[in-house]
Scaffold this motif. Structure first.
Motif, PDB file in Angstrom:
ATOM      1  N   TYR A   1       6.534   2.878   9.271  1.00  6.01           N
ATOM      2  CA  TYR A   1       5.834   3.467  10.402  1.00  6.01           C
ATOM      3  C   TYR A   1       5.281   2.380  11.307  1.00  6.01           C
ATOM      4  O   TYR A   1       4.718   1.403  10.851  1.00  6.01           O
TER       5      TYR A   1
ATOM      6  N   TRP B   1       0.858  -1.178   0.000  1.00  7.41           N
ATOM      7  CA  TRP B   1       0.000   0.000   0.000  1.00  7.41           C
ATOM      8  C   TRP B   1       0.893   1.225   0.000  1.00  7.41           C
ATOM      9  O   TRP B   1       1.394   1.648   1.023  1.00  7.41           O
ATOM     10  N   ARG B   2       1.132   1.775  -1.182  1.00  2.85           N
ATOM     11  CA  ARG B   2       1.974   2.961  -1.332  1.00  2.85           C
ATOM     12  C   ARG B   2       1.264   3.943  -2.261  1.00  2.85           C
ATOM     13  O   ARG B   2       1.682   4.174  -3.384  1.00  2.85           O
ATOM     14  N   PRO B   3       0.163   4.522  -1.788  1.00  2.00           N
ATOM     15  CA  PRO B   3      -0.693   5.299  -2.685  1.00  2.00           C
ATOM     16  C   PRO B   3      -0.063   6.608  -3.160  1.00  2.00           C
ATOM     17  O   PRO B   3      -0.482   7.168  -4.164  1.00  2.00           O
ATOM     18  N   THR B   4       0.944   7.112  -2.434  1.00  2.00           N
ATOM     19  CA  THR B   4       1.481   8.422  -2.801  1.00  2.00           C
ATOM     20  C   THR B   4       2.893   8.335  -3.360  1.00  2.00           C
ATOM     21  O   THR B   4       3.555   9.346  -3.537  1.00  2.00           O
ATOM     22  N   ALA B   5       3.366   7.106  -3.642  1.00  2.00           N
ATOM     23  CA  ALA B   5       4.724   6.963  -4.160  1.00  2.00           C
ATOM     24  C   ALA B   5       4.794   7.446  -5.609  1.00  2.00           C
ATOM     25  O   ALA B   5       3.775   7.663  -6.267  1.00  2.00           O
ATOM     26  N   GLN B   6       6.020   7.617  -6.098  1.00  2.00           N
ATOM     27  CA  GLN B   6       6.209   7.991  -7.500  1.00  2.00           C
ATOM     28  C   GLN B   6       5.519   6.974  -8.408  1.00  2.00           C
ATOM     29  O   GLN B   6       4.817   7.334  -9.347  1.00  2.00           O
TER      30      GLN B   6
ATOM     31  N   SER C   1      -0.934   1.283  10.621  1.00  2.00           N
ATOM     32  CA  SER C   1      -0.039   0.980   9.510  1.00  2.00           C
ATOM     33  C   SER C   1      -0.569  -0.253   8.790  1.00  2.00           C
ATOM     34  O   SER C   1      -1.186  -1.104   9.408  1.00  2.00           O
ATOM     35  N   VAL C   2      -0.316  -0.315   7.506  1.00  2.00           N
ATOM     36  CA  VAL C   2      -0.799  -1.464   6.738  1.00  2.00           C
ATOM     37  C   VAL C   2       0.193  -2.614   6.906  1.00  2.00           C
ATOM     38  O   VAL C   2       1.319  -2.558   6.415  1.00  2.00           O
TER      39      VAL C   2
ATOM     40  N   ASP D   1       8.505   7.281   0.676  1.00  2.00           N
ATOM     41  CA  ASP D   1       7.953   5.922   0.552  1.00  2.00           C
ATOM     42  C   ASP D   1       8.918   4.841   0.980  1.00  2.00           C
ATOM     43  O   ASP D   1       8.798   3.686   0.580  1.00  2.00           O
TER      44      ASP D   1
ATOM     45  N   GLU E   1      -0.745   9.713   7.912  1.00  2.00           N
ATOM     46  CA  GLU E   1      -1.277   8.815   6.890  1.00  2.00           C
ATOM     47  C   GLU E   1      -0.830   9.250   5.499  1.00  2.00           C
ATOM     48  O   GLU E   1      -0.496  10.418   5.287  1.00  2.00           O
ATOM     49  N   ALA E   2      -0.841   8.322   4.563  1.00  2.00           N
ATOM     50  CA  ALA E   2      -0.497   8.640   3.180  1.00  2.00           C
ATOM     51  C   ALA E   2      -1.444   9.713   2.660  1.00  2.00           C
ATOM     52  O   ALA E   2      -2.644   9.640   2.881  1.00  2.00           O
ATOM     53  N   GLY E   3      -0.892  10.715   1.986  1.00  2.00           N
ATOM     54  CA  GLY E   3      -1.724  11.792   1.483  1.00  2.00           C
ATOM     55  C   GLY E   3      -1.606  13.054   2.323  1.00  2.00           C
ATOM     56  O   GLY E   3      -1.923  14.140   1.864  1.00  2.00           O
TER      57      GLY E   3
ATOM     58  N   HIS F   1      -5.759   7.438  -5.759  1.00  2.00           N
ATOM     59  CA  HIS F   1      -5.778   7.132  -4.324  1.00  2.00           C
ATOM     60  C   HIS F   1      -7.209   7.218  -3.781  1.00  2.00           C
ATOM     61  O   HIS F   1      -7.691   6.328  -3.094  1.00  2.00           O
TER      62      HIS F   1
ATOM     63  N   ARG G   1      -4.328  -1.938   9.914  1.00  2.00           N
ATOM     64  CA  ARG G   1      -5.374  -1.046   9.432  1.00  2.00           C
ATOM     65  C   ARG G   1      -6.525  -1.883   8.889  1.00  2.00           C
ATOM     66  O   ARG G   1      -6.322  -2.841   8.165  1.00  2.00           O
TER      67      ARG G   1
ATOM     68  N   SER H   1      -9.160   7.355   7.849  1.00  2.00           N
ATOM     69  CA  SER H   1      -7.920   8.105   8.026  1.00  2.00           C
ATOM     70  C   SER H   1      -7.393   8.716   6.735  1.00  2.00           C
ATOM     71  O   SER H   1      -6.711   9.721   6.791  1.00  2.00           O
ATOM     72  N   GLU H   2      -7.706   8.144   5.579  1.00  2.00           N
ATOM     73  CA  GLU H   2      -7.061   8.680   4.382  1.00  2.00           C
ATOM     74  C   GLU H   2      -7.976   9.487   3.466  1.00  2.00           C
ATOM     75  O   GLU H   2      -7.515  10.123   2.527  1.00  2.00           O
TER      76      GLU H   2
ATOM     77  N   GLU I   1      -6.386  12.060  -3.266  1.00  5.05           N
ATOM     78  CA  GLU I   1      -6.884  12.602  -4.535  1.00  5.05           C
ATOM     79  C   GLU I   1      -6.535  11.643  -5.666  1.00  5.05           C
ATOM     80  O   GLU I   1      -5.693  10.766  -5.516  1.00  5.05           O
TER      81      GLU I   1
ATOM     82  N   ASP J   1      -4.047   9.939  11.818  1.00  5.25           N
ATOM     83  CA  ASP J   1      -4.642  10.800  10.799  1.00  5.25           C
ATOM     84  C   ASP J   1      -4.834  12.248  11.226  1.00  5.25           C
ATOM     85  O   ASP J   1      -5.593  12.972  10.600  1.00  5.25           O
TER      86      ASP J   1
ATOM     87  N   GLU K   1       0.456   4.946  11.954  1.00  3.09           N
ATOM     88  CA  GLU K   1       0.102   6.012  11.023  1.00  3.09           C
ATOM     89  C   GLU K   1      -1.182   6.642  11.523  1.00  3.09           C
ATOM     90  O   GLU K   1      -2.235   6.016  11.492  1.00  3.09           O
TER      91      GLU K   1
ATOM     92  N   TYR L   1      -7.279  13.709   2.616  1.00  2.25           N
ATOM     93  CA  TYR L   1      -6.352  14.360   1.695  1.00  2.25           C
ATOM     94  C   TYR L   1      -6.135  13.582   0.402  1.00  2.25           C
ATOM     95  O   TYR L   1      -5.357  13.996  -0.437  1.00  2.25           O
TER      96      TYR L   1
END
Lengths: 302, 288
Positions: free
Chosen positions: B186, A58-63, A241-242, B182, B165-167, A269, A252, A260-261, A266, B191, B189, A264
């Motif tokens: 953690y 679970w790396r939703p915001t990685a490159q 954490s996942v 990345d 959290e991510a985001g 994601h 999670r 929690s996510e 977008e 929020d 995490e 923010y």
């Protein structure tokens, strides 16, 4: 004459109001289902069904983002199952105590206590878990994993805390439904069993509980639904954490993932979070289908 | 019965009329007020760039448009580099970057206007004896290479790595500045800033990160590379976990059109400065 006409009009109006209320519920369910499907499906296409459901990263915001929610699904399933395994025996025995064993005075204390447990908001459970359970868990964790080279210390926010909190939270549901169905068992059955020489405990476990089986199962399924859908309390105690759902891992759940996510997130994601919601929704639907089947069975037995 | 129904109807009509009148007068009031506040400014102001600056830009543009009702401010969040690129191509008036401008960008004519500074504090629980870390040590903690405070000169206590959290924008900035995007492992995490603060304060051996303005007395704030996290060190550019929020213009602000100049004047005004601080940012030393 005039009086009757007015009365009829009132009757008709009331009927319409009732019908409208009924339609509201149906409309709500339908629109929620349609909305969840419409919002949750695109990510399956965008990410790929198997990568989404069975991916473990679970790396939703990685490159190069990856959206695997397998550990999250697993955490929800394992957490719910463990809390049910832990909570149901306690709840069932409480129900037996209330209906079969205790005198009137004791039952008058235990019954309201159980009902009060149901009335406590989940955020309070979470708060207590956060303030009392987590520090305790951290001490246990330190003792168990002293000198471990690989264990990541979570500060006590872990799967086990979540399971314990959930187990307590499902108690009232299971107790109340089970107690009701135990009370509904005809006294003739108990009397017959006792007359045949069975002891009281034998009667309870061999006659009364089996006779109330479908009602008890209904309570269990309701408990599963409650545990699966709980978000607030778990969000406060489970770490977030996942991870693979092991007792001392920070985890999670499907619900807390959304909580929690969503703020923010977008793009993809966000879409994947809707898919997480859809998965949760399907699980709850499944639980409810089982529930309805059980209820029908119970009616047939009765 | 009929009489009562009639009365009810009349009452409802009256209420509706009253509400309508109220809303109309409210509208009139607002436009009059706006006309008073604004000068002759009108037109469209376009910004593009850093996603991290969303909170600042949204708050600022909303307030600016309230003060100047004939102006429309549009902000696109495309990323710092893309924002400056659009600026240099002339498709936007202002390019947002949550970093210093690169040499290549300034050579092409982009001018760096630092409007605010974002600072992230690293916090531990009160009992922790470690008060300073290098940025390498901090990165090692967050990637899981260092796992016990004794490795850093502290007590024999496991490190509980707490993050967002991510985001989360704070997480994005923290990982970006430490160059651990990345790669973080953690333990928790959480929020919200408040949750990180509370958990860090309550858990022995915990470490967390939050916006500098959210730090309170319940936690210990670490120095990084020997520099304490404070508004002064951040404004001076000494504290490593900070980054400038740049609103770049093509050429000096004074050479821009009236609208852009008004925007920057608003940023430097008392209202603008309050908005900057309101979203948890630090004012740069050379404001204006």
């Amino acid at each position: 004459m005039k009086h009757r006409a007015r009365k009829n009009a009132a009757e008709a109006a009331a009927k319409r109001v009732f019908a409208f209320c009924g339609v509201v519920a149906v409309l709500a369910v339908c629109s929620i289902t349609v909305y969840m499907l419409a919002k949750g499906m695109p990510a399956f296409a965008g990410v790929g069904v198997s990568e989404l459901l069975f991916g473990t990263r679970w790396r939703p915001t990685a490159q190069e983002p990856s959206y695997g929610i397998f550990y999250i699904i697993l955490s929800s399933v394992v957490g719910t199952a463990a809390s049910v395994l832990l909570g149901v025996p306690v709840a069932l025995l409480t129900a037996v105590f209330l209906t079969e064993v205790s005198g009137k005075t004791l039952a008058a204390v235990v019954q309201p206590a159980v009902e009060l447990l149901a009335a406590i908001p989940s955020v309070i459970y979470g708060l207590l878990g956060l303030m009392l359970l987590n520090p305790l868990m951290y001490r246990l964790e330190k003792a168990l994993f002293a000198g471990s080279e690989t264990h990541q210390f979570t500060g006590g926010a872990n799967m086990l805390s979540a399971v314990l909190v959930l187990a307590i939270m499902i108690l009232p549901t299971v107790v109340n439904v089970s107690a009701a169905s135990l009370r509904a068992v005809p006294n003739e059955l108990r009397a017959a069993s006792l007359a045949l020489g069975a002891s009281k405990v034998q009667t309870i476990f061999k006659v009364t509980i089996p006779a109330a089986r479908s009602g008890i199962l209904t309570g269990v399924v309701l408990g599963i639904g409650r545990a699966l859908g709980e978000a607030m309390a778990i969000n406060m105690v489970a770490g977030g954490s996942v991870n693979l759902p092991l007792p001392f891992h920070s985890v999670r759940f499907l619900t807390t993932q959304l909580v929690s996510e969503m703020g923010y997130a977008e793009g993809m994601h966000r879409q994947v979070l809707f898919s997480v919601g859809l998965v949760l929704y399907l699980f709850i639907m499944l639980v409810n289908l089982v529930l309805q089947k059980l209820r029908k069975e119970a009616e047939r037995h009765a | 019965m009929k009489q009562r129904n009639k009365m009810k109807k009349a009452l409802a009509v009256c209420t509706a009329l009253l509400m309508l009148a109220c809303s109309l007068s409210a509208c009139g009031g607002a436009s009059k007020e706006g006309a008073k506040a604004s000068s002759t400014l009108s037109g469209k102001l376009s910004l593009a760039g850093s996603t991290s600056m969303e909170k600042l830009c949204e708050a600022m543009s909303e307030s600016f448009m309230n003060a100047n009702p004939d102006v429309t401010v549009t902000v696109e969040y495309t990323g710092s580099s893309a924002g400056v690129e659009s600026l240099l191509q002339g498709s936007v008036d202002v390019g947002n970057a949550s970093r210093k401008l690169k040499d290549g960008e300034t050579e092409k004519g982009a001018v760096e206007n630092v409007v605010a500074i974002d600072g992230i504090a690293v916090i531990t629980d009160k009992a922790n004896t470690v008060s300073n870390l290098t940025t390498e040590q901090l990165a090692d903690i967050y990637t899981g290479a260092v796992r016990n405070w004794s490795e850093l000169g502290g007590a024999d206590e496991a490190i509980v790595v707490i993050g967002r959290e991510a985001g989360s924008g704070t997480r994005g900035a923290f990982e970006e500045l430490l160059k651990v995007e990345d790669a973080c492992r953690y333990a928790q995490e959480l929020d919200s800033t408040g949750a990180v603060l509370a958990k860090t304060a309550a858990t022995p051996g915990a470490i967390g990160y939050i916006s500098l303005d959210a730090v309170d007395a319940s936690v210990q704030c670490l120095s990084l590379n020997g520099v304490a996290a404070a508004e002064e060190t951040i404004a001076a550019g000494e504290y490593p976990l900070s980054r400038p929020f740049v609103m770049a213009t093509a050429g000096e602000v004074s050479a821009q059109n009236e609208l852009v100049q008004a925007w920057f004047a608003y940023l430097a005004s008392e209202e603008g400065q309050q908005i900057i601080q309101g979203v948890g940012l630090i004012l740069p030393r050379t404001a204006g």
